[in-house]
Design a protein around this motif. Structure first.
Motif, PDB file in Angstrom:
ATOM      1  N   ALA A 170       4.140 -11.900  -6.065  1.00 37.56           N
ATOM      2  CA  ALA A 170       4.453 -11.499  -4.845  1.00 37.56           C
ATOM      3  C   ALA A 170       5.987 -10.898  -4.461  1.00 37.56           C
ATOM      4  O   ALA A 170       6.172  -9.954  -3.801  1.00 37.56           O
ATOM      5  CB  ALA A 170       3.875 -12.305  -3.895  1.00 37.56           C
ATOM      6  N   SER A 175       0.990  -6.769  -3.632  1.00 38.41           N
ATOM      7  CA  SER A 175       0.182  -6.880  -2.320  1.00 38.41           C
ATOM      8  C   SER A 175      -1.108  -7.423  -2.677  1.00 38.41           C
ATOM      9  O   SER A 175      -1.814  -8.210  -1.839  1.00 38.41           O
ATOM     10  CB  SER A 175      -0.179  -5.371  -1.686  1.00 38.41           C
ATOM     11  OG  SER A 175       1.159  -4.963  -1.524  1.00 38.41           O
ATOM     12  N   SER A 205      -0.826 -12.476   0.614  1.00 35.14           N
ATOM     13  CA  SER A 205      -1.353 -11.283  -0.243  1.00 35.14           C
ATOM     14  C   SER A 205      -2.821 -11.373  -0.026  1.00 35.14           C
ATOM     15  O   SER A 205      -3.490 -12.343  -0.035  1.00 35.14           O
ATOM     16  CB  SER A 205      -0.851 -11.544  -1.907  1.00 35.14           C
ATOM     17  OG  SER A 205       0.384 -11.405  -1.852  1.00 35.14           O
ATOM     18  N   PRO A 231      -4.883 -11.836   3.330  1.00 34.96           N
ATOM     19  CA  PRO A 231      -3.681 -12.364   3.522  1.00 34.96           C
ATOM     20  C   PRO A 231      -3.274 -13.720   4.304  1.00 34.96           C
ATOM     21  O   PRO A 231      -2.406 -14.265   4.287  1.00 34.96           O
ATOM     22  CB  PRO A 231      -2.435 -11.209   3.789  1.00 34.96           C
ATOM     23  CG  PRO A 231      -3.298 -10.181   3.204  1.00 34.96           C
ATOM     24  CD  PRO A 231      -4.606 -10.244   3.705  1.00 34.96           C
ATOM     25  N   VAL A 255      -1.137  -6.967   4.590  1.00 35.94           N
ATOM     26  CA  VAL A 255      -0.118  -7.807   3.843  1.00 35.94           C
ATOM     27  C   VAL A 255       1.047  -7.616   4.684  1.00 35.94           C
ATOM     28  O   VAL A 255       1.769  -8.686   4.777  1.00 35.94           O
ATOM     29  CB  VAL A 255       0.099  -6.942   2.354  1.00 35.94           C
ATOM     30  CG1 VAL A 255       1.227  -7.589   1.729  1.00 35.94           C
ATOM     31  CG2 VAL A 255      -1.324  -7.148   1.741  1.00 35.94           C
TER      32      VAL A 255
END
Length: 288
Positions: A170, A175, A205, A231, A255
């Motif tokens: 990340a 993403s 994510s 996310p 995200v």
């Protein structure tokens, strides 16, 4: 311009000992997913073969270039104009085997591959025992692969227990994260959902993970429950234990939203660990 929405699909399988039968099942469900509107289709770990007998496994596994499942899914990607993530297949790697995942572009070309880093060497409470390191060669690199919608972090199954890998992906720009799996029923019942939600929440994510499910020809039982998690940790789509296809719409903007609301990637700091011994009463020697 990068697209901001797409439909992701997970193909849940119950792969057996016949690579051609497994190939045909994967192809049929990948095409079904595309027909239902998927732009991105992921298959599980060991899509092409599940075989616990080491000698039989080596007899059935070949080189990457000749693998029938990989080549067939490349053709599906090309004919349907979709991105296909082959969760993993077994391919020869010297005197051992690589548990290797592939990302295939819309033109059918392989754009990235990843060898499972963390090998499943465990003894479970019910007597079930696994020693992947006896057969498989572990990878030594994390892989970030570009898609039309952003960057995808490639991992496999047992990797999901190692949070630092997902944070690194990340922080490097992913993403979307993935852990296509062949989770045992026992460990899946205990940890599958919480691990996926945690990895999604920790990194802001999406987690997209196709799985094997059910009782397999080689005697193992896998948990299934392929997952797509957003996310914020919300489950967008989930399978049961039977083979099939699940789909979810992915809004890439979530995200940015999640990472702005709780910016853990930005707020992380380096630190040292200090070990502080317990105080001892004055005038007494520490016991041996």
């Amino acid at each position: 311009m990068t697209a901001t929405r797409f439909t992701a699909a997970c193909v849940q399988m119950r792969s057996g000992r016949d690579p051609i039968r497994n190939r045909d099942a994967a192809v049929a469900m990948a095409r079904e997913a595309a027909d239902r509107g998927a732009h991105f289709v992921q298959t599980p770990e060991m899509t092409s073969l599940l075989e616990r007998n080491r000698a039989a496994l080596f007899e059935k596994v070949g080189l990457e270039a000749q693998d029938p499942t990989l080549n067939a899914l490349r053709e599906v990607a090309r004919e349907r104009g979709i991105v296909v993530h082959v969760g993993s297949i077994a391919v020869k790697a010297g005197d051992r085997i690589a548990n290797r995942g592939y990302l295939i572009g819309q033109d059918g070309e392989i754009t990235a591959s990843y060898d499972k880093v963390h090998l499943f060497d465990v003894d479970l409470p019910n007597g079930e025992s696994w020693r992947e390191s006896a057969t498989y060669a572990g990878g030594d690199r994390a892989v970030l692969a570009e898609t039309p919608w952003g960057w995808l972090g490639l991992t496999i199954c047992y990797d999901v227990r190692f949070a630092a890998l997902y944070r690194a992906l990340a922080e490097s720009g992913a993403s979307f994260l993935s852990a296509p799996a062949c989770f045992t029923r026992q460990t899946g019942e205990a940890h599958w959902h919480v691990l996926h939600r945690a990895r999604a929440i920790e990194t802001g994510s999406f987690m997209i993970s196709a799985a094997q499910g059910g009782l397999h020809e080689d005697g193992r039982e896998t948990f299934g429950h392929s997952l797509i998690v957003d996310p914020w940790g919300r489950i967008l789509a989930e399978a049961g234990t039977e083979p099939g296809v699940i789909l979810a719409e992915i809004d890439v903007g979530l995200v940015t939203d999640a990472r702005a609301r709780i910016p853990t990637l930005k707020n992380a700091r380096t630190f040292e660990v200090e070990a502080v011994p317990a105080p001892r009463p004055a005038g007494r020697a520490a016991s041996a």
